[in-house]
Enzyme design. Sequence first.
Site, short mmCIF file in Angstrom:
data_model
loop_
_atom_site.label_atom_id
_atom_site.label_comp_id
_atom_site.label_asym_id
_atom_site.label_seq_id
_atom_site.Cartn_x
_atom_site.Cartn_y
_atom_site.Cartn_z
N ALA A 15 0.83 -1.21 0.00
CA ALA A 15 0.00 0.00 0.00
C ALA A 15 0.87 1.25 0.00
CB ALA A 15 -0.94 -0.01 1.21
N GLU A 34 9.96 3.69 6.94
CA GLU A 34 9.78 2.24 7.12
C GLU A 34 10.60 1.82 8.32
OE1 GLU A 34 7.95 -0.53 5.98
OE2 GLU A 34 9.13 -1.33 7.65
N ASN A 42 4.41 -7.11 5.13
CA ASN A 42 3.75 -8.40 5.01
C ASN A 42 3.38 -8.73 3.57
OD1 ASN A 42 3.20 -10.30 7.14
ND2 ASN A 42 1.13 -10.33 6.29
N GLY A 49 -2.27 -14.33 -4.82
CA GLY A 49 -2.42 -13.53 -6.02
C GLY A 49 -3.23 -12.28 -5.78
N HIS A 243 -5.68 -18.21 8.88
CA HIS A 243 -5.44 -18.92 7.62
C HIS A 243 -5.47 -20.40 7.95
CE1 HIS A 243 -3.64 -20.49 4.00
NE2 HIS A 243 -3.78 -19.30 3.43
N THR A 255 0.12 -21.67 0.72
CA THR A 255 -0.82 -20.84 -0.04
C THR A 255 -2.11 -21.58 -0.42
OG1 THR A 255 -1.14 -19.53 -2.04
CG2 THR A 255 0.37 -21.37 -2.23
N GLU A 256 -3.16 -20.78 -0.42
CA GLU A 256 -4.49 -21.27 -0.78
C GLU A 256 -4.51 -21.86 -2.19
OE1 GLU A 256 -8.03 -19.40 1.24
OE2 GLU A 256 -7.50 -18.09 -0.42
N ARG A 259 -4.79 -25.63 -2.54
CA ARG A 259 -6.14 -26.19 -2.57
C ARG A 259 -6.87 -25.76 -3.84
NH1 ARG A 259 -8.57 -23.60 1.94
NH2 ARG A 259 -6.58 -22.55 2.15
N ARG A 280 -11.98 -19.13 4.35
CA ARG A 280 -10.91 -19.40 5.32
C ARG A 280 -11.41 -19.68 6.72
NH1 ARG A 280 -6.41 -15.07 3.22
NH2 ARG A 280 -5.73 -16.44 1.56
N HIS A 382 -3.88 -14.61 10.53
CA HIS A 382 -3.37 -14.29 9.20
C HIS A 382 -3.65 -12.86 8.75
CE1 HIS A 382 -1.96 -15.07 5.24
NE2 HIS A 382 -3.14 -14.93 4.67
N HIS A 383 -4.82 -12.35 9.05
CA HIS A 383 -5.16 -11.03 8.52
C HIS A 383 -6.12 -10.34 9.48
CE1 HIS A 383 -5.57 -8.24 5.03
NE2 HIS A 383 -6.71 -7.96 5.64
N GLU A 412 -3.91 -2.85 4.90
CA GLU A 412 -4.43 -3.62 6.03
C GLU A 412 -4.67 -2.77 7.27
OE1 GLU A 412 -2.32 -7.30 6.68
OE2 GLU A 412 -3.65 -7.86 8.34
N ARG A 422 -11.87 -11.93 4.78
CA ARG A 422 -11.22 -11.51 3.54
C ARG A 422 -11.02 -12.71 2.63
NH1 ARG A 422 -6.08 -11.66 1.55
NH2 ARG A 422 -5.43 -12.75 3.44
N GLY A 425 -6.64 -13.15 -2.26
CA GLY A 425 -6.50 -12.36 -3.47
C GLY A 425 -7.08 -10.96 -3.35
N ALA A 427 -6.66 -8.94 -0.67
CA ALA A 427 -5.76 -8.01 0.03
C ALA A 427 -4.83 -7.33 -0.97
CB ALA A 427 -4.96 -8.73 1.11
P1 ADP Z 1 -0.01 -3.48 3.46
O1 ADP Z 1 -0.25 -4.86 2.94
O2 ADP Z 1 -1.22 -2.84 3.99
O3 ADP Z 1 0.76 -2.65 2.49
P2 ADP Z 1 2.38 -4.37 4.84
O4 ADP Z 1 2.43 -5.19 6.06
O5 ADP Z 1 2.79 -4.98 3.57
O6 ADP Z 1 0.93 -3.70 4.75
O7 ADP Z 1 3.33 -3.10 5.03
C1 ADP Z 1 3.27 -2.27 6.17
C2 ADP Z 1 4.65 -1.73 6.45
O8 ADP Z 1 4.57 -0.70 7.44
C3 ADP Z 1 5.60 -2.78 7.02
O9 ADP Z 1 6.77 -2.83 6.23
C4 ADP Z 1 5.89 -2.29 8.43
O10 ADP Z 1 7.18 -2.60 8.88
C5 ADP Z 1 5.69 -0.78 8.29
N1 ADP Z 1 5.39 -0.09 9.55
C6 ADP Z 1 4.52 -0.47 10.52
N2 ADP Z 1 4.49 0.43 11.53
C7 ADP Z 1 5.36 1.43 11.19
C8 ADP Z 1 5.77 2.65 11.83
N3 ADP Z 1 5.29 3.03 13.02
N4 ADP Z 1 6.69 3.42 11.18
C9 ADP Z 1 7.20 3.04 9.98
N5 ADP Z 1 6.85 1.91 9.35
C10 ADP Z 1 5.94 1.10 9.94
#
Ligand code: ADP
Length: 447
Positions: A15, A34, A42, A49, A243, A255-256, A259, A280, A382-383, A412, A422, A425, A427
């Site tokens: 995202a 980050e 995640n 997919g 999951h 992975t789903e 199945r 799920r 899982h989610h 998420e 959910r 696919g 997400a």
């Molecule tokens: P999405 O699927 O919604 O994109 P992800 O889990 O793939 O979510 O990505 C979320 C990211 O945000 C992760 O890499 C996580 O380490 C990062 N994150 C979470 N909390 C913080 C924070 N307080 N500051 C900076 N990064 C963060």
Amino acid sequence: QDENTDIVVIGAGGAGLSAAVEATDAGAKVIVLEKMPMVGGNTTRATAGLNAAGTEAQKKKGIEDSQELFYQDAMKGGYNKNNPELVKVLTTQAKDSVVWLESMGADLSDVGRAAGASVSRIHRPTGGAAVGSNVVSTLKDKVKEKNVDVRLKNKAVEILKDQEGKVTGVKAENKDGKAYTINAKAVILATGGFSANQDMVISYKPELKGFATTNHPGALGEGIKLGEGVGANLVDMAEIQTHPTVVPEKGVMVTEAVRGNGAILINTDGKRFINELLTRDVVSKGILDQKDGVAYLFFDEGLRKGLKAVEEYFNMQLVTEADSVEELAGKIGVDKDAMTQSVKTYNDAVAAKQDKEFQRDDLPLQLNQGKVYAIQVTPAVHHTMGGLQINTNAEVMNKEGQVIKGLYAAGEVTGGVHGGNRLGGNAMADIVTFGRIAGQNAAKAAK
Ligand code: ADP
């Protein structure tokens, strides 16, 4: 000394990276924070997919689908607890997300069937390879090419606002734990879910005490707290998905698609016990109801050849293999006759195109080609479907039902798109589609 920028994106998963690319393309100056030492979050772990209806890949395969059907599946899968407006956006724009990702070099050419979907609409790389790493590396290359300021090991600790409640920036901590402030015209929360935060999971859903998780260790729900700090409204927090097929102790999710492509579930008595393609939550409960709360995914060499994603499980040595069902049953300690009979009954059902026992409607292949395999599985967290309430512009809403000016969220960390459950696919479709919307709108607001 404070820094100044147009937009701060918090979190560099699917995202956040999608938002960063769109906002940069719209001319905004973007800083991505980050907290982990790498991007991807995640999302990197997403295997199944990305769901989209009306794509070129579907047309090529002669798959008839529509945005309406996609919408109905998502709502039904979520027990109609989803926010219909958000689902409308998701299901109409997911195909544009596919085009967008492909234009940057992502591979979403393979289409498969996933649980809860009426037709094949889950898009993934050639040969059924895992989707998340492909999409993340595509987006990562793109932000690099665009010279976006991505700061690893930099954590957002507070969202700042002025007296009127408009968001004005972020307080962050750098690699050395030193605090600093970034003033920004808009902030995008893209911090992911809270599946790896046991205390937080249990606080909303006590019955999940003791469950393992499939998530990366950074999925701690800090974004929820950051949003709450500026008055954000939370929705659906108790909607937490397990999951069904996770390898016990190791926390590795199978992975789903295994199945989806034709594997069946066998219990420790050697018997099938459920339509493997149910949602799920239902399959998770089905497995927990078996002896020891475990089951075996059973498949053959024929399935293995058509699904590259399974090689990973062989590499991790999670798979028991044998030359016959009987031998396999012996190896995993399951009744040989019962298991042999179960597999035969299933293969007959595939031949007859009708599963009288469990009404599985998609019966892609008989499991009788070459070697046979089993992986022991159990459900894990899982989610997290709940999170910050957003509107269709990805603006975060406060408890009074008003927009919090300058604050956007996607992925998420938000709630409402997936309702009570959910679908696999959805997400990937969600994070890219709403990530893009958040990026575009934040950039407009920053002008
Ligand atoms: P999405 O699927 O919604 O994109 P992800 O889990 O793939 O979510 O990505 C979320 C990211 O945000 C992760 O890499 C996580 O380490 C990062 N994150 C979470 N909390 C913080 C924070 N307080 N500051 C900076 N990064 C963060």
